[in-house]
Write an enzyme that holds these catalytic residues in place. Structure first.
Site, PDB file in Angstrom:
ATOM      1  N   ASP A 204       0.838  -1.185   0.000  1.00  0.00           N
ATOM      2  CA  ASP A 204       0.000   0.000   0.000  1.00  0.00           C
ATOM      3  C   ASP A 204       0.883   1.249   0.000  1.00  0.00           C
ATOM      4  O   ASP A 204       1.929   1.282   0.638  1.00  0.00           O
ATOM      5  CB  ASP A 204      -0.898   0.001   1.247  1.00  0.00           C
ATOM      6  CG  ASP A 204      -2.145   0.852   1.044  1.00  0.00           C
ATOM      7  OD1 ASP A 204      -3.019   0.849   1.920  1.00  0.00           O
ATOM      8  OD2 ASP A 204      -2.232   1.534  -0.011  1.00  0.00           O
ATOM      9  N   CYS A 236      -8.554  -1.761  -4.858  1.00  0.00           N
ATOM     10  CA  CYS A 236      -7.427  -2.013  -3.987  1.00  0.00           C
ATOM     11  C   CYS A 236      -8.008  -1.923  -2.575  1.00  0.00           C
ATOM     12  O   CYS A 236      -9.012  -2.599  -2.302  1.00  0.00           O
ATOM     13  CB  CYS A 236      -6.245  -1.084  -4.256  1.00  0.00           C
ATOM     14  SG  CYS A 236      -6.706   0.589  -4.742  1.00  0.00           S
ATOM     15  N   SER A 237      -7.451  -1.047  -1.724  1.00  0.00           N
ATOM     16  CA  SER A 237      -8.086  -0.896  -0.411  1.00  0.00           C
ATOM     17  C   SER A 237      -8.994   0.331  -0.415  1.00  0.00           C
ATOM     18  O   SER A 237     -10.189   0.237  -0.147  1.00  0.00           O
ATOM     19  CB  SER A 237      -7.033  -0.767   0.701  1.00  0.00           C
ATOM     20  OG  SER A 237      -7.659  -0.655   1.953  1.00  0.00           O
ATOM     21  N   ALA A 238      -8.425   1.481  -0.782  1.00  0.00           N
ATOM     22  CA  ALA A 238      -9.237   2.699  -0.905  1.00  0.00           C
ATOM     23  C   ALA A 238      -9.806   2.854  -2.306  1.00  0.00           C
ATOM     24  O   ALA A 238     -10.740   3.623  -2.536  1.00  0.00           O
ATOM     25  CB  ALA A 238      -8.403   3.935  -0.563  1.00  0.00           C
ATOM     26  N   GLY A 239      -9.203   2.123  -3.279  1.00  0.00           N
ATOM     27  CA  GLY A 239      -9.683   2.217  -4.657  1.00  0.00           C
ATOM     28  C   GLY A 239      -9.247   3.499  -5.344  1.00  0.00           C
ATOM     29  O   GLY A 239      -9.983   4.055  -6.166  1.00  0.00           O
ATOM     30  N   VAL A 240      -8.032   3.964  -5.027  1.00  0.00           N
ATOM     31  CA  VAL A 240      -7.544   5.187  -5.682  1.00  0.00           C
ATOM     32  C   VAL A 240      -6.088   5.049  -6.160  1.00  0.00           C
ATOM     33  O   VAL A 240      -5.802   5.178  -7.350  1.00  0.00           O
ATOM     34  CB  VAL A 240      -7.713   6.426  -4.788  1.00  0.00           C
ATOM     35  CG1 VAL A 240      -9.194   6.702  -4.517  1.00  0.00           C
ATOM     36  CG2 VAL A 240      -6.986   6.314  -3.457  1.00  0.00           C
ATOM     37  N   GLY A 241      -5.165   4.731  -5.245  1.00  0.00           N
ATOM     38  CA  GLY A 241      -3.747   4.742  -5.630  1.00  0.00           C
ATOM     39  C   GLY A 241      -3.357   3.635  -6.578  1.00  0.00           C
ATOM     40  O   GLY A 241      -3.040   3.873  -7.753  1.00  0.00           O
ATOM     41  N   ARG A 242      -3.412   2.401  -6.075  1.00  0.00           N
ATOM     42  CA  ARG A 242      -3.000   1.253  -6.892  1.00  0.00           C
ATOM     43  C   ARG A 242      -3.973   1.027  -8.061  1.00  0.00           C
ATOM     44  O   ARG A 242      -3.559   0.698  -9.173  1.00  0.00           O
ATOM     45  CB  ARG A 242      -2.870   0.012  -6.002  1.00  0.00           C
ATOM     46  CG  ARG A 242      -1.673   0.098  -5.034  1.00  0.00           C
ATOM     47  CD  ARG A 242      -1.676  -0.971  -3.962  1.00  0.00           C
ATOM     48  NE  ARG A 242      -2.666  -0.703  -2.919  1.00  0.00           N
ATOM     49  CZ  ARG A 242      -2.786  -1.457  -1.818  1.00  0.00           C
ATOM     50  NH1 ARG A 242      -2.001  -2.501  -1.632  1.00  0.00           N
ATOM     51  NH2 ARG A 242      -3.696  -1.151  -0.896  1.00  0.00           N
ATOM     52  N   SER A 243      -5.250   1.273  -7.822  1.00  0.00           N
ATOM     53  CA  SER A 243      -6.240   1.096  -8.902  1.00  0.00           C
ATOM     54  C   SER A 243      -5.981   2.076 -10.047  1.00  0.00           C
ATOM     55  O   SER A 243      -6.003   1.686 -11.225  1.00  0.00           O
ATOM     56  CB  SER A 243      -7.659   1.290  -8.353  1.00  0.00           C
ATOM     57  OG  SER A 243      -7.970   0.274  -7.400  1.00  0.00           O
ATOM     58  N   GLN A 281      -2.162   7.750  -6.533  1.00  0.00           N
ATOM     59  CA  GLN A 281      -2.119   8.556  -5.315  1.00  0.00           C
ATOM     60  C   GLN A 281      -0.762   9.194  -5.045  1.00  0.00           C
ATOM     61  O   GLN A 281      -0.694  10.297  -4.501  1.00  0.00           O
ATOM     62  CB  GLN A 281      -2.517   7.687  -4.112  1.00  0.00           C
ATOM     63  CG  GLN A 281      -2.681   8.479  -2.825  1.00  0.00           C
ATOM     64  CD  GLN A 281      -2.616   7.606  -1.603  1.00  0.00           C
ATOM     65  OE1 GLN A 281      -2.191   6.459  -1.665  1.00  0.00           O
ATOM     66  NE2 GLN A 281      -3.051   8.128  -0.483  1.00  0.00           N
TER      67      GLN A 281
HETATM   68  C1  LIG Z   1      -6.053   7.413   3.470  1.00  0.00           C
HETATM   69  C2  LIG Z   1      -6.930   6.473   2.721  1.00  0.00           C
HETATM   70  C3  LIG Z   1      -6.145   5.630   1.758  1.00  0.00           C
HETATM   71  C4  LIG Z   1      -5.770   4.325   2.117  1.00  0.00           C
HETATM   72  C5  LIG Z   1      -5.098   3.526   1.202  1.00  0.00           C
HETATM   73  C6  LIG Z   1      -4.774   4.037  -0.051  1.00  0.00           C
HETATM   74  N1  LIG Z   1      -4.077   3.229  -0.973  1.00  0.00           N
HETATM   75  S1  LIG Z   1      -4.855   2.415  -2.207  1.00  0.00           S
HETATM   76  O1  LIG Z   1      -5.826   3.328  -2.856  1.00  0.00           O
HETATM   77  O2  LIG Z   1      -3.781   1.986  -3.130  1.00  0.00           O
HETATM   78  O3  LIG Z   1      -5.553   1.240  -1.575  1.00  0.00           O
HETATM   79  C7  LIG Z   1      -5.134   5.347  -0.408  1.00  0.00           C
HETATM   80  C8  LIG Z   1      -5.812   6.146   0.505  1.00  0.00           C
END
Ligand SMILES: CCc1ccc(NS(=O)(=O)O)cc1
Length: 306
Positions: A204, A236-243, A281
């Site tokens: 993450d 992914c977990s938040a659905g922003v960075g890795r996605s 992200q």
């Molecule tokens: C602060 C919330 C947050 C948690 C995890 C992630 N990473 S992720 O989007 O790659 O899962 C991005 C944001």
């Protein structure tokens, strides 16, 4: 006083796009990464506020707040995926997910958070009602002792019900950095096969090691999931960075395969962030995309394991 490197050779940039000629891309990368990634830092900073003025009223409803894994990662109203409402139940159309454009269509991907235990039935309803043919999972369920995603699919070949949807694992192929599972998904008398692509070694907030592992995974995914009209669920977990990183590289690799003259990574991330917050992200994820493309352009062997 330290002189800044000369501007990267490219077509005219705008505030929403910065296309780079493919034949100049490797030189562009060298220029951007010079001086400790000085120009990558500047470019990524330009994306910071994109889309952030858009409302997230559905996500903020009291009945929907418990459905959000993170209070600061909420889906914009205009692009959110809407479940078929259940009777007049308030919030029954809500899931933390947005449509995001891909190379093949403006709604190619449905990007979502890692399901919570209390939202995994909604997650399967979304997969069924959207007609999705694949799920791309880019996190482990637990990382460094913290839950990142519910285990929303069966552990073995016995069927598991998620609401009125039955899921059965048909077969599983394990590789060093990912696992591919074929799932039978049934609702009423109808049954479908859905492929689950699980990248298992992406930390993450970080990037795969080596970064080109991601290019191999995207290739393995596309070989088994060629573009068609049905959406692909990515989380992914938040659905922003890795996605966001996965989708950007998938788009760029398809553009290279189509012999595009330009690559516009900045423009792709800009367009995605209009649909979902913080897509790609971190600066390192942004640079990882470029590193994968340089490896492909240099002709590095990226064939996935047999
Ligand atoms: C602060 C919330 C947050 C948690 C995890 C992630 N990473 S992720 O989007 O790659 O899962 C991005 C944001």
């Amino acid at each position: 006083m330290r002189r800044r490197p000369a501007p990267a050779p490219s077509t005219p940039a705008t505030c929403t796009s910065r296309p780079v000629r493919v034949q100049d891309f490797i030189d562009h990368y060298r220029l951007m990464s010079a001086d400790s990634d000085f120009r990558f830092s500047e470019e990524f900073e330009e994306l910071k506020h994109v889309g952030r003025e858009q409302p997230c009223t559905a996500a903020d409803l009291p009945c929907n707040r418990p459905k959000n894994r993170f209070t600061n990662i909420l889906p914009y109203d205009h692009s959110r995926y809407k479940l078929q409402p259940v009777d007049d139940e308030e919030g029954s159309d809500y899931i933390n997910a947005n449509y995001v454009p891909g190379h093949n269509s403006p709604r190619e991907f449905i990007v979502t958070q890692g399901p919570l235990h209390c939202t995994r039935d909604d997650f399967w309803r979304m997969c069924w009602e959207s007609g999705s043919r694949a799920i791309v999972m880019l996190t482990r369920c637990v990382e460094k002792g913290r839950e990142k995603c519910d285990r929303y699919w069966p552990y073995d070949t016995r069927p598991v019900y998620y609401g009125d949807i039955a899921v059965t694992a048909l077969n599983e192929s394990r590789y060093p950095d990912w696992t591919i599972t074929e799932l039978m998904v049934c609702r009423g008398a109808e049954q479908r096969v859905l492929k689950h692509f699980h990248f298992t070694t992406w930390p993450d907030f970080g990037v795969p090691d080596p970064p080109t592992t991601l290019a191999r995974f995207v290739r393995a995914f596309r070989e088994r999931c060629p573009a068609d009209a049905r959406p692909v669920v990515v989380h992914c977990s938040a659905g922003v960075g890795r996605s966001g990183t996965f989708i950007t590289l998938d788009r760029a690799l398809q553009q290279l395969a189509a012999h595009a003259e330009y690559l516009d990574i900045f423009g792709m991330v800009y367009s995605m962030r209009r649909e979902r917050v913080w897509m790609v992200q971190t600066e390192q994820q942004y640079i990882c995309i470029h590193q994968c493309l340089v490896a492909v352009l240099e002709g590095q062997d990226l064939q996935p394991p047999p």
